[in-house]
Design a protein around this motif. Structure first.
Motif, PDB file in Angstrom:
ATOM      1  N   SER A 160      40.336  51.091  46.222  1.00 43.73           N
ATOM      2  CA  SER A 160      41.563  50.925  45.426  1.00 43.73           C
ATOM      3  C   SER A 160      41.897  49.437  45.272  1.00 43.73           C
ATOM      4  N   ILE A 161      41.696  48.682  46.353  1.00 41.10           N
ATOM      5  CA  ILE A 161      41.971  47.242  46.296  1.00 41.10           C
ATOM      6  C   ILE A 161      41.057  46.567  45.281  1.00 41.10           C
ATOM      7  N   GLY A 171      46.920  33.626  50.327  1.00 41.43           N
ATOM      8  CA  GLY A 171      45.718  33.407  51.120  1.00 41.43           C
ATOM      9  C   GLY A 171      44.910  32.230  50.621  1.00 41.43           C
ATOM     10  N   TYR A 172      44.823  32.103  49.302  1.00 47.06           N
ATOM     11  CA  TYR A 172      44.093  30.982  48.715  1.00 47.06           C
ATOM     12  C   TYR A 172      44.802  29.662  48.992  1.00 47.06           C
ATOM     13  N   LEU A 173      46.127  29.638  48.813  1.00 44.16           N
ATOM     14  CA  LEU A 173      46.881  28.408  49.060  1.00 44.16           C
ATOM     15  C   LEU A 173      46.791  27.988  50.525  1.00 44.16           C
ATOM     16  N   ASP A 174      46.685  28.962  51.409  1.00 43.25           N
ATOM     17  CA  ASP A 174      46.614  28.660  52.834  1.00 43.25           C
ATOM     18  C   ASP A 174      45.241  28.156  53.251  1.00 43.25           C
ATOM     19  N   LYS A 204      38.210  42.844  51.945  1.00 42.17           N
ATOM     20  CA  LYS A 204      38.280  43.153  53.373  1.00 42.17           C
ATOM     21  C   LYS A 204      39.488  42.477  54.010  1.00 42.17           C
ATOM     22  N   ALA A 205      39.723  41.220  53.637  1.00 37.65           N
ATOM     23  CA  ALA A 205      40.879  40.502  54.177  1.00 37.65           C
ATOM     24  C   ALA A 205      42.177  41.151  53.722  1.00 37.65           C
ATOM     25  N   LEU A 206      42.197  41.657  52.489  1.00 35.21           N
ATOM     26  CA  LEU A 206      43.405  42.282  51.960  1.00 35.21           C
ATOM     27  C   LEU A 206      43.692  43.615  52.628  1.00 35.21           C
TER      28      LEU A 206
END
Length: 357
Positions: free
Chosen positions: A53-54, A28-31, A39-41
């Motif tokens: 948990s995340i 996600g960071y590289l993109d 939330k994105a995960l």
């Protein structure tokens, strides 16, 4: 996962869910170039875990030195050590397809002298990466067809070296006290041309010195001194001075650069100091494939936090004759660019082998 030196971490020590979350954060960071939040995960295409948990796994990965949390964001981004672990142990590379391979080979093999191929390759790497492309000029000297010496002020002369392959290189030569007249420059240039035709400077140096020592020339003292001075200077220069062609610096000034102008300014300063960048590139000369230099792993990029992907290219006998690569922010698309840089190096080596035989 307890806090420990990130250099001691191994991907096998990560649990399955930690590995999945870590991979999603890095990709996600590289993109996007931005930290990735919980939330994105947990969204579509993410992991099937509760936000709590995340967050717990993210905290473990941060404690292990693989992720960091910028103070301006609740999201996480990979550290230098995290990126190193990802590219060494988790990255799935995407090989260039047939169309991309054909386009790369065709662009590099366009008609023209060696310089054109090197310039085209540097520009091509820039286009492929969206960053800056770099090519270190082959260490072997071209076989010469002509040398012209022109006055350049009272204490210097300009040597124009024309290669059999059509290449042209200008080098500045320091003159002895008192300078040299146009006739001396012309006589010395004519003599060097006659002796060097079809040879490299290195190959001809000992022969010409022996010629002069045995008195087998019609050169006067001034011309003889100029010839010896020129050959010694050029021969030493060819061995000590790596030449680096950089194209696409403007690509480094994209929208994301506005958030980090100090880093980009530092990177551009690094590129201005081509000798230091060339020294880093030379470290990839013995590699069998592309080498990746990430951020603060190298003192050169300690401030700019940049990454380099570099690969050597070879002549027909398999001898390394140079290195090429790309340089940009640490969020380069490594999975795509590593095999692309490798293939470009192979294509350039084949093309140059045909040119400089």
């Amino acid at each position: 996962m307890s806090a420990r030196s990130p250099t001691n971490l191994d991907v096998s020590e990560l649990s399955g869910r930690a590995r999945d979350i870590f991979r999603l954060v890095v990709e996600g960071y590289l993109d996007s170039g931005h930290p990735v939040g919980s939330k994105a995960l947990a969204g579509e295409g993410g992991v099937d875990l509760s936000p709590a948990s995340i967050r717990s796994v993210l905290a473990e990965l941060e404690a292990g030195g693989l992720l960091s949390a910028p103070h301006t964001s609740a999201g996480r981004m990979p550290t230098t050590s995290g990126l190193r672990l990802f590219v060494d142990a988790m990255m799935q590379v995407a090989q260039p397809n047939e169309q991309e391979r054909a386009a790369i080979a065709q662009r590099i093999a366009a008609p023209g002298p060696v310089e054109n191929a090197l310039e085209a390759t540097s520009a091509l790497l820039s286009d492929l990466s969206g960053a800056a492309g770099m090519v270190m000029v082959p260490t072997r000297e071209p076989r010469l067809s002509q040398v012209n010496l022109l006055p350049l002020g009272e204490t210097k002369a300009l040597a124009v070296l024309v290669g059999e392959d059509g290449s042209v290189e200008n080098r500045v030569l320091e003159l002895a006290e008192g300078g040299a007249s146009p006739s001396v420059l012309e006589q010395a240039g004519n003599y060097i041309t006659a002796q060097l035709a079809g040879r490299t400077l290195q190959e001809a140096l000992s022969a010409i010195r022996q010629d002069i020592k045995n008195g087998h020339t019609a050169l006067d003292d001034a011309s003889r001194d100029l010839v010896e001075r020129g050959l010694a200077t050029w021969s030493e220069d060819a061995q000590k001075r790596p030449v680096l062609i950089v194209r696409g610096q403007a690509n480094l000034l994209d929208e994301s650069a506005l958030d980090d102008l100090d880093r980009v300014r530092s990177l551009l300063d690094d590129l201005e100091n081509k000798q230091s960048v060339a020294a880093l590139m030379q470290r990839a000369q013995r590699a069998k494939a592309a080498r990746i230099f990430i951020g603060s792993e190298n003192r050169l990029f300690a401030l700019s936090g940049s990454s380099v992907i570099a690969s050597p290219y070879h002549d027909a006998e398999g001898k390394v004759i140079g290195v090429l690569g790309v340089i940009g922010p640490t969020r380069l698309n490594y999975a795509r660019l590593v095999p692309m840089v490798d293939f470009t190096a192979q294509s350039l080596g084949k093309s140059l082998s045909r040119m400089i035989g």
